[in-house]
Design a protein around this motif. Sequence first.
Motif, PDB file in Angstrom:
ATOM      1  N   ARG A 184       6.515   5.996  18.678  1.00 18.65           N
ATOM      2  CA  ARG A 184       5.548   4.938  19.020  1.00 18.65           C
ATOM      3  C   ARG A 184       4.816   4.391  17.808  1.00 18.65           C
ATOM      4  NH1 ARG A 184       2.518   6.200  24.622  1.00 18.65           N
ATOM      5  NH2 ARG A 184       4.383   6.585  25.856  1.00 18.65           N
ATOM      6  N   ARG A 185       4.530   5.248  16.848  1.00 22.21           N
ATOM      7  CA  ARG A 185       3.868   4.848  15.593  1.00 22.21           C
ATOM      8  C   ARG A 185       4.629   5.543  14.475  1.00 22.21           C
ATOM      9  NH1 ARG A 185      -2.040   6.575  13.216  1.00 22.21           N
ATOM     10  NH2 ARG A 185      -1.934   5.248  11.371  1.00 22.21           N
ATOM     11  N   SER A 186       5.532   4.833  13.853  1.00 20.16           N
ATOM     12  CA  SER A 186       6.466   5.475  12.933  1.00 20.16           C
ATOM     13  C   SER A 186       6.127   5.274  11.459  1.00 20.16           C
ATOM     14  CB  SER A 186       7.879   4.973  13.204  1.00 20.16           C
ATOM     15  OG  SER A 186       7.946   3.576  12.988  1.00 20.16           O
ATOM     16  N   SER A 187       4.955   4.695  11.156  1.00 23.33           N
ATOM     17  CA  SER A 187       4.603   4.524   9.750  1.00 23.33           C
ATOM     18  C   SER A 187       3.094   4.578   9.560  1.00 23.33           C
ATOM     19  CB  SER A 187       5.148   3.206   9.206  1.00 23.33           C
ATOM     20  OG  SER A 187       4.559   2.120   9.878  1.00 23.33           O
ATOM     21  N   TYR A 188       2.708   4.917   8.342  1.00 23.43           N
ATOM     22  CA  TYR A 188       1.293   4.929   7.952  1.00 23.43           C
ATOM     23  C   TYR A 188       1.206   4.426   6.518  1.00 23.43           C
ATOM     24  CZ  TYR A 188      -3.339   6.484   6.598  1.00 23.43           C
ATOM     25  OH  TYR A 188      -4.633   6.511   6.141  1.00 23.43           O
ATOM     26  N   TYR A 189       0.430   3.380   6.298  1.00 21.92           N
ATOM     27  CA  TYR A 189       0.202   2.828   4.971  1.00 21.92           C
ATOM     28  C   TYR A 189      -1.277   2.539   4.823  1.00 21.92           C
ATOM     29  CZ  TYR A 189       5.213   2.193   4.712  1.00 21.92           C
ATOM     30  OH  TYR A 189       6.561   2.425   4.691  1.00 21.92           O
ATOM     31  N   SER A 190      -1.841   2.862   3.663  1.00 20.87           N
ATOM     32  CA  SER A 190      -3.250   2.585   3.413  1.00 20.87           C
ATOM     33  C   SER A 190      -3.487   2.452   1.919  1.00 20.87           C
ATOM     34  CB  SER A 190      -4.120   3.720   3.966  1.00 20.87           C
ATOM     35  OG  SER A 190      -5.473   3.548   3.560  1.00 20.87           O
ATOM     36  N   LEU A 216      -5.056   5.558   0.418  1.00 23.63           N
ATOM     37  CA  LEU A 216      -4.353   6.835   0.429  1.00 23.63           C
ATOM     38  C   LEU A 216      -4.295   7.463  -0.960  1.00 23.63           C
ATOM     39  CD1 LEU A 216      -1.238   7.736   2.430  1.00 23.63           C
ATOM     40  CD2 LEU A 216      -1.324   8.358   0.042  1.00 23.63           C
ATOM     41  N   LEU A 217      -4.719   8.732  -1.051  1.00 20.30           N
ATOM     42  CA  LEU A 217      -4.635   9.486  -2.295  1.00 20.30           C
ATOM     43  C   LEU A 217      -3.612  10.608  -2.200  1.00 20.30           C
ATOM     44  CD1 LEU A 217      -8.444   9.841  -3.098  1.00 20.30           C
ATOM     45  CD2 LEU A 217      -6.822   8.237  -4.118  1.00 20.30           C
ATOM     46  N   HIS A 218      -3.579  11.304  -1.060  1.00 23.08           N
ATOM     47  CA  HIS A 218      -2.703  12.465  -0.893  1.00 23.08           C
ATOM     48  C   HIS A 218      -2.349  12.620   0.590  1.00 23.08           C
ATOM     49  CE1 HIS A 218      -1.075  16.394  -2.081  1.00 23.08           C
ATOM     50  NE2 HIS A 218      -1.501  16.813  -0.906  1.00 23.08           N
ATOM     51  N   ALA A 219      -1.123  13.051   0.859  1.00 17.17           N
ATOM     52  CA  ALA A 219      -0.690  13.314   2.235  1.00 17.17           C
ATOM     53  C   ALA A 219       0.107  14.609   2.271  1.00 17.17           C
ATOM     54  CB  ALA A 219       0.164  12.170   2.764  1.00 17.17           C
ATOM     55  N   ASP A 220      -0.133  15.402   3.299  1.00 24.65           N
ATOM     56  CA  ASP A 220       0.591  16.650   3.532  1.00 24.65           C
ATOM     57  C   ASP A 220       1.085  16.580   4.979  1.00 24.65           C
ATOM     58  OD1 ASP A 220       1.538  19.225   3.739  1.00 24.65           O
ATOM     59  OD2 ASP A 220      -0.349  20.196   3.203  1.00 24.65           O
ATOM     60  N   CYS A 221       2.397  16.580   5.180  1.00 26.93           N
ATOM     61  CA  CYS A 221       2.978  16.340   6.495  1.00 26.93           C
ATOM     62  C   CYS A 221       3.935  17.453   6.913  1.00 26.93           C
ATOM     63  CB  CYS A 221       3.751  15.026   6.509  1.00 26.93           C
ATOM     64  SG  CYS A 221       2.759  13.588   6.068  1.00 26.93           S
ATOM     65  N   GLN A 222       4.010  17.684   8.232  1.00 22.35           N
ATOM     66  CA  GLN A 222       4.950  18.661   8.775  1.00 22.35           C
ATOM     67  C   GLN A 222       5.346  18.229  10.183  1.00 22.35           C
ATOM     68  OE1 GLN A 222       3.804  22.735   8.444  1.00 22.35           O
ATOM     69  NE2 GLN A 222       5.432  23.450   9.752  1.00 22.35           N
ATOM     70  N   SER A 223       6.629  18.405  10.486  1.00 19.18           N
ATOM     71  CA  SER A 223       7.082  18.117  11.849  1.00 19.18           C
ATOM     72  C   SER A 223       6.649  19.266  12.750  1.00 19.18           C
ATOM     73  CB  SER A 223       8.605  17.926  11.891  1.00 19.18           C
ATOM     74  OG  SER A 223       9.271  19.074  11.426  1.00 19.18           O
ATOM     75  N   ALA A 248       0.830  -1.200   0.000  1.00 19.91           N
ATOM     76  CA  ALA A 248       0.000   0.000   0.000  1.00 19.91           C
ATOM     77  C   ALA A 248       0.870   1.258   0.000  1.00 19.91           C
ATOM     78  CB  ALA A 248      -0.903  -0.005   1.235  1.00 19.91           C
ATOM     79  N   PRO A 249       0.371   2.353  -0.576  1.00 21.11           N
ATOM     80  CA  PRO A 249       1.133   3.598  -0.503  1.00 21.11           C
ATOM     81  C   PRO A 249       1.180   4.106   0.930  1.00 21.11           C
ATOM     82  CG  PRO A 249      -0.996   3.969  -1.565  1.00 21.11           C
ATOM     83  CD  PRO A 249      -0.875   2.493  -1.310  1.00 21.11           C
ATOM     84  N   GLY A 250       2.250   4.812   1.257  1.00 20.43           N
ATOM     85  CA  GLY A 250       2.371   5.366   2.598  1.00 20.43           C
ATOM     86  C   GLY A 250       3.760   5.891   2.857  1.00 20.43           C
ATOM     87  N   PHE A 251       4.070   6.074   4.127  1.00 21.27           N
ATOM     88  CA  PHE A 251       5.351   6.659   4.505  1.00 21.27           C
ATOM     89  C   PHE A 251       5.751   6.187   5.893  1.00 21.27           C
ATOM     90  CE2 PHE A 251       1.726   9.409   4.960  1.00 21.27           C
ATOM     91  CZ  PHE A 251       1.768   9.847   6.281  1.00 21.27           C
ATOM     92  N   SER A 296       6.500   5.327  -0.037  1.00 14.53           N
ATOM     93  CA  SER A 296       6.300   4.300  -1.064  1.00 14.53           C
ATOM     94  C   SER A 296       4.982   4.558  -1.776  1.00 14.53           C
ATOM     95  CB  SER A 296       6.317   2.898  -0.447  1.00 14.53           C
ATOM     96  OG  SER A 296       5.256   2.746   0.450  1.00 14.53           O
ATOM     97  N   GLY A 297       4.967   4.269  -3.061  1.00 13.55           N
ATOM     98  CA  GLY A 297       3.750   4.428  -3.848  1.00 13.55           C
ATOM     99  C   GLY A 297       3.444   5.855  -4.248  1.00 13.55           C
ATOM    100  N   ALA A 298       4.440   6.742  -4.235  1.00 11.80           N
ATOM    101  CA  ALA A 298       4.213   8.142  -4.620  1.00 11.80           C
ATOM    102  C   ALA A 298       4.232   8.284  -6.135  1.00 11.80           C
ATOM    103  CB  ALA A 298       5.285   9.041  -4.020  1.00 11.80           C
ATOM    104  N   LYS A 299       3.335   9.127  -6.656  1.00  7.90           N
ATOM    105  CA  LYS A 299       3.333   9.436  -8.080  1.00  7.90           C
ATOM    106  C   LYS A 299       4.644  10.109  -8.462  1.00  7.90           C
ATOM    107  CE  LYS A 299      -0.394  11.359  -9.651  1.00  7.90           C
ATOM    108  NZ  LYS A 299      -1.433  12.315 -10.030  1.00  7.90           N
ATOM    109  N   LYS A 300       5.091  11.055  -7.629  1.00  4.16           N
ATOM    110  CA  LYS A 300       6.366  11.735  -7.825  1.00  4.16           C
ATOM    111  C   LYS A 300       6.959  11.977  -6.440  1.00  4.16           C
ATOM    112  CE  LYS A 300       8.547  15.793  -9.691  1.00  4.16           C
ATOM    113  NZ  LYS A 300       8.426  17.226  -9.714  1.00  4.16           N
ATOM    114  N   CYS A 301       8.202  11.607  -6.258  1.00  3.06           N
ATOM    115  CA  CYS A 301       8.862  11.779  -4.968  1.00  3.06           C
ATOM    116  C   CYS A 301       9.076  13.272  -4.695  1.00  3.06           C
ATOM    117  CB  CYS A 301      10.201  11.044  -4.956  1.00  3.06           C
ATOM    118  SG  CYS A 301      11.046  11.150  -3.369  1.00  3.06           S
TER     119      CYS A 301
END
Length: 122
Positions: A58-64, A67-74, A26-29, A87-92
Amino acid sequence: MKNSMVLTLLPLLAVPAAAQQATADAPGFSVKGDGSWELICHVVGRGEDQPGIVLSPRRSSYYSAALLHADCQSTATAPSDLAITISGAKKCPFKSASADACTTTIHKGRVVQFEFSANGTR
């Protein structure tokens, strides 16, 4: 009795491995790093909108598969280097990523923000 109990448990032992295989496809990160850090993501999927996916030690990954789109920030600067893999990104989204893997290292003390769309999206 002992043999029937073992045979009953065998299918249950196989479930985590099957679930891991489905997750890996599955796509994810995922994020790896020492110390205390958080990555907060807004994830849009087929039929779901999850504005508060929090990754941490404690939870270091998310895969689904949805998943269509993800926007992340620390949320703050990381106390150590963080390795982020998508993984599974259209464009890195990482300029420093190699051609065969969408992975980058965010160096200690930096705040990170990235977004990506999964393969198969418009």
